[in-house]
Design a protein around this motif. Structure first.
Motif, mmCIF file in Angstrom:
data_model
loop_
_atom_site.group_PDB
_atom_site.id
_atom_site.type_symbol
_atom_site.label_atom_id
_atom_site.label_comp_id
_atom_site.label_asym_id
_atom_site.label_seq_id
_atom_site.Cartn_x
_atom_site.Cartn_y
_atom_site.Cartn_z
ATOM 1 N N HIS A 78 0.825 -1.216 0.000
ATOM 2 C CA HIS A 78 0.000 0.000 0.000
ATOM 3 C C HIS A 78 0.855 1.259 0.000
ATOM 4 N N LEU A 79 2.122 1.146 0.360
ATOM 5 C CA LEU A 79 3.002 2.312 0.420
ATOM 6 C C LEU A 79 4.250 2.027 -0.408
ATOM 7 N N THR A 80 4.570 2.913 -1.336
ATOM 8 C CA THR A 80 5.772 2.732 -2.132
ATOM 9 C C THR A 80 7.001 3.029 -1.269
ATOM 10 N N GLU A 81 8.165 2.555 -1.722
ATOM 11 C CA GLU A 81 9.391 2.774 -0.961
ATOM 12 C C GLU A 81 9.694 4.270 -0.777
ATOM 13 N N PRO A 82 9.617 5.079 -1.850
ATOM 14 C CA PRO A 82 9.907 6.515 -1.653
ATOM 15 C C PRO A 82 8.983 7.175 -0.631
ATOM 16 N N MET A 83 7.702 6.774 -0.648
ATOM 17 C CA MET A 83 6.748 7.376 0.279
ATOM 18 C C MET A 83 7.037 6.941 1.720
ATOM 19 N N ALA A 84 7.361 5.652 1.889
ATOM 20 C CA ALA A 84 7.677 5.154 3.232
ATOM 21 C C ALA A 84 8.934 5.828 3.780
ATOM 22 N N GLN A 85 9.950 5.976 2.920
ATOM 23 C CA GLN A 85 11.191 6.615 3.352
ATOM 24 C C GLN A 85 10.983 8.101 3.643
ATOM 25 N N MET A 86 10.186 8.753 2.811
ATOM 26 C CA MET A 86 9.987 10.195 2.958
ATOM 27 C C MET A 86 9.211 10.535 4.232
ATOM 28 N N TYR A 87 8.179 9.776 4.513
ATOM 29 C CA TYR A 87 7.347 10.069 5.685
ATOM 30 C C TYR A 87 7.798 9.308 6.936
ATOM 31 N N ARG A 88 8.755 8.399 6.775
ATOM 32 C CA ARG A 88 9.237 7.570 7.891
ATOM 33 C C ARG A 88 8.081 6.850 8.584
ATOM 34 N N VAL A 89 7.299 6.149 7.784
ATOM 35 C CA VAL A 89 6.166 5.373 8.301
ATOM 36 C C VAL A 89 6.220 3.968 7.699
ATOM 37 N N ILE A 90 5.678 3.017 8.424
ATOM 38 C CA ILE A 90 5.604 1.619 7.973
ATOM 39 C C ILE A 90 4.145 1.176 8.046
ATOM 40 N N PRO A 91 3.550 0.763 6.925
ATOM 41 C CA PRO A 91 2.184 0.213 7.006
ATOM 42 C C PRO A 91 2.212 -1.139 7.709
ATOM 43 N N ILE A 92 1.366 -1.328 8.717
ATOM 44 C CA ILE A 92 1.406 -2.592 9.471
ATOM 45 C C ILE A 92 0.106 -3.385 9.393
ATOM 46 N N ALA A 93 -0.989 -2.745 8.987
ATOM 47 C CA ALA A 93 -2.258 -3.487 8.879
ATOM 48 C C ALA A 93 -3.201 -2.728 7.958
ATOM 49 N N PHE A 94 -4.071 -3.475 7.267
ATOM 50 C CA PHE A 94 -5.075 -2.852 6.392
ATOM 51 C C PHE A 94 -6.370 -3.632 6.524
ATOM 52 N N LYS A 95 -7.400 -2.943 7.008
ATOM 53 C CA LYS A 95 -8.688 -3.600 7.196
ATOM 54 C C LYS A 95 -9.804 -2.571 7.071
ATOM 55 N N ASP A 97 -10.741 -0.627 4.693
ATOM 56 C CA ASP A 97 -10.286 0.643 4.112
ATOM 57 C C ASP A 97 -9.607 1.560 5.119
ATOM 58 N N VAL A 98 -9.027 0.982 6.160
ATOM 59 C CA VAL A 98 -8.242 1.768 7.128
ATOM 60 C C VAL A 98 -6.824 1.199 7.137
ATOM 61 N N LEU A 99 -5.847 2.062 6.822
ATOM 62 C CA LEU A 99 -4.446 1.652 6.818
ATOM 63 C C LEU A 99 -3.800 2.107 8.121
ATOM 64 N N THR A 100 -3.323 1.139 8.908
ATOM 65 C CA THR A 100 -2.621 1.467 10.158
ATOM 66 C C THR A 100 -1.140 1.603 9.856
ATOM 67 N N VAL A 101 -0.554 2.738 10.235
ATOM 68 C CA VAL A 101 0.867 2.973 9.973
ATOM 69 C C VAL A 101 1.591 3.260 11.279
ATOM 70 N N ALA A 102 2.818 2.728 11.378
ATOM 71 C CA ALA A 102 3.668 3.007 12.538
ATOM 72 C C ALA A 102 4.546 4.202 12.214
ATOM 73 N N THR A 103 4.663 5.117 13.168
ATOM 74 C CA THR A 103 5.475 6.319 12.981
ATOM 75 C C THR A 103 6.214 6.642 14.275
ATOM 76 N N CYS A 104 7.347 7.313 14.120
ATOM 77 C CA CYS A 104 8.043 7.817 15.303
ATOM 78 C C CYS A 104 7.855 9.325 15.427
ATOM 79 N N ASP A 105 7.068 9.898 14.495
ATOM 80 C CA ASP A 105 6.838 11.356 14.471
ATOM 81 C C ASP A 105 5.348 11.690 14.478
#
Length: 574
Positions: A78-95, A97-105
């Motif tokens: 659901h997240l391309t590499e450039p987008m994940a690197q740019m926003y510093r987020v990791i998609p961890i679940a999708f259910k 139509d809700v995408l749960t992302v882990a962030t440190c910011d």
């Protein structure tokens, strides 16, 4: 209500004092643009876990630990590499139509809005430490992250590890168990094995193979029914790796002459995963196979196993009958157990008692009594089935009908008002009748109890990311008895190979099915002693779709390739 300052949250949580708060604020004045929390970490007043906890508290979010988390590839996609690197987020679940992302910011509120705008999904953030996020970016998206190759390279250069392993493997007779355990518990061995296991679980592999040979030690994983070889570790580490697996499975590490079986229980990504371990002594050491039993990926939904709508409707109607026998047939690894689990899952209601006897019990199912087979102590399928009938069941699953005794008890169970499900190893549905007769089951009992037979195969699905049109050779088409006129105007596809499918061209598997319902005409033919060919012709007249027909349908829909259908329907039928 105004949001509390991060410094105040840290004080409330007991991670900072008032004096420390003032010193961090003073430092922040000299370092404009830097965040309070990061400065406090840099000053050694708090750690990253404290900061993540405080940020989650400040924004009313949940904290997660990503260290050993396994994220499904379809979620990551659901997240391309450039987008994940740019926003510093990791998609961890999708259910839903809700995408749960882990962030440190989490303080960067615009990230959620921008991701929502880009992806069109509702975004639900959770908090992880910066170190975990960066490690996850490397692991899931970065080519430079730690890999099996880099670990093996490091192990090859570790002379102390090589010396210890070589000495133990050369040892004859009694060995020093303390030294063996120390080698098995060494950081490089643990790290490599953990990564291999996590890769296998992440990629939905069904088995991990650790195979010693005279000059090499192979690690292979079976994914979508096909074995793939990983970079082999140094040969001298075979003993250390197999011993580590035996330690994890609570097996006897001093015994290297006899086969052993055990189980490793892991929790990966918040859900339990069982690894069924089989150790086999060979000429060059112990060969180990780990069967991965991950309930989170088993398809307990009948809608997902690949049955066409009409066939699914007929199968559902049959399994809801009050008594009778339903058989699912096919070679080893064709998904028979998964189909039966799906059927039991649908029938698992409070009004009925369901009991299974399996060899072994692969997946725990709530609300169903499951009994493992243990032939070593006389607990055979037949013996278990006798005991099950005294437990007042409504529906029974017998893992496999292997002999006349089991078949006869299954027939008696059916005649006394039970629905019995089981499996047989036969090529197709009509040949199952012949197999039962060859076992010694009288034709009149077959016709009195057998309700339906579902024959099945599994074929690999073409990867949707790299699917392209192709034209198979005439020789391949001839294997399926197709002429140029048959394929005129038809389209064929294959997978070119891409990172999403590890350059195999395939992603996932689906079923080919042949459903034979035993009606009055079939019963009459069985009673007359009709041959397999006569039964097949009768099924054709009734309009039964054969495995080959099911395969052709999947080919023309672009789901699989001609070669896959030939491999599973032509090669298996003698």
């Amino acid at each position: 209500m105004a949001m509390r300052h991060i410094g105040q949250v840290l004080i409330d949580l007991g991670h900072l004092t008032e004096e420390q708060l003032e010193s961090v604020l003073e430092e922040q004045r000299d370092r404009p643009g830097e965040l309070f929390g990061m400065i406090a970490v840099a000053m050694g007043l708090i750690n990253e876990d404290h900061l993540a906890q405080a940020l989650a508290e400040q924004f009313g979010l949940r904290v997660i630990n990503m260290t050993d988390m396994v994220i499904q590839p379809d979620v990551l996609s659901h997240l391309t590499e450039p987008m994940a690197q740019m926003y510093r987020v990791i998609p961890i679940a999708f259910k839903d139509d809700v995408l749960t992302v882990a962030t440190c910011d989490p303080q960067k509120l615009s990230v959620v809005d921008e991701l929502r705008s880009f992806l069109g999904y509702e975004i639900r953030p959770v908090v992880a430490t910066e170190q975990e996020i960066l490690a996850a970016l490397d692991r899931f998206y970065g080519a430079s992250g730690e890999s099996v190759e880099s670990l093996i390279s490091d192990m090859e250069g570790d002379k102390d590890l090589a010396k210890a392993a070589a000495e133990l493997e050369r040892a004859e007779g009694s060995i020093d168990l303390t030294s063996v355990e120390a080698l098995a518990e060494s950081a490089p061995v643990r790290k490599l094995l953990n990564m291999v296991m996590l890769l296998g679980i992440r990629d939905h592999a069904s088995d991990l193979h650790f195979e010693p040979f005279e000059t090499e030690f192979k690690i292979r994983l079976r994914s979508d029914g096909v074995l793939y070889e990983m970079v082999p570790p140094p040969r001298h580490l075979a003993f250390a790796i197999t011993t580590r697996i035996k330690v994890m499975a609570n097996l006897d590490i001093a015994e290297r002459r006899l086969p052993q079986d055990g189980r490793i229980r892991l929790t990966v990504g918040g859900h339990p995963v069982d690894l069924r371990v089989s150790v086999l002594p060979t000429m060059f050491g112990e060969s180990v196979v780990c069967r991965i039993l991950d309930r989170s990926v088993v398809m307990l939904d009948m809608e997902m196993v690949g049955l066409e709508p009409e066939m699914l409707k007929a199968f559902r109607k049959v399994i809801r009958r009050p008594n009778g026998i339903v058989l699912v047939t096919g070679p080893t690894g064709s998904g028979k157990t998964t189909t039966l689990y799906g059927a039991l899952n649908e029938l698992n209601v409070i009004e009925d008692k369901l009991i299974t006897t399996e060899d072994p019990v692969e997946y725990d199912m709530d609300g169903i009594i499951q009994m493992p087979i243990d032939a070593a102590i006389g607990n055979t399928f037949a013996q278990c089935l006798r005991s099950i009938l005294r437990q007042d069941p409504d529906k029974i699953l017998v893992g496999e009908i292997r002999d006349l005794e089991t078949a006869e008890i299954a027939v008696q169970a059916s005649l006394t008002g039970h629905m019995v499900f089981s499996t047989l190893h036969t090529n197709d549905a009509p040949s199952t009748i012949t197999r039962l007769r060859d076992m010694g089951v009288p034709p009149f009992l077959i016709t009195a109890t057998l309700e339906a037979i579902l024959a099945q195969r599994l074929v690999r699905k073409i990867c949707e990311q790299c699917r392209e049109e192709t034209m198979p050779t005439m020789e391949t088409l001839a294997d399926l008895q197709l002429t140029p006129d048959d394929v005129a105007g038809k389209h064929f596809y294959r997978g070119a190979g891409c990172p999403a499918c590890n350059n195999t061209g395939f992603k996932g598997r689906t079923g080919l099915f042949e459903f034979m319902e035993v009606n009055d005409d079939i019963r009459e033919l069985i009673n007359r002693g009709g041959s397999t060919e006569q039964l097949r012709q009768a099924c054709d007249r009734m309009g039964m779709e054969s495995l080959r027909d099911a395969g052709l349908e999947k080919i023309f829909k672009g789901v699989t390739t001609v070669e896959e259908v030939v491999r599973e329907t032509v090669a298996h039928v003698a």
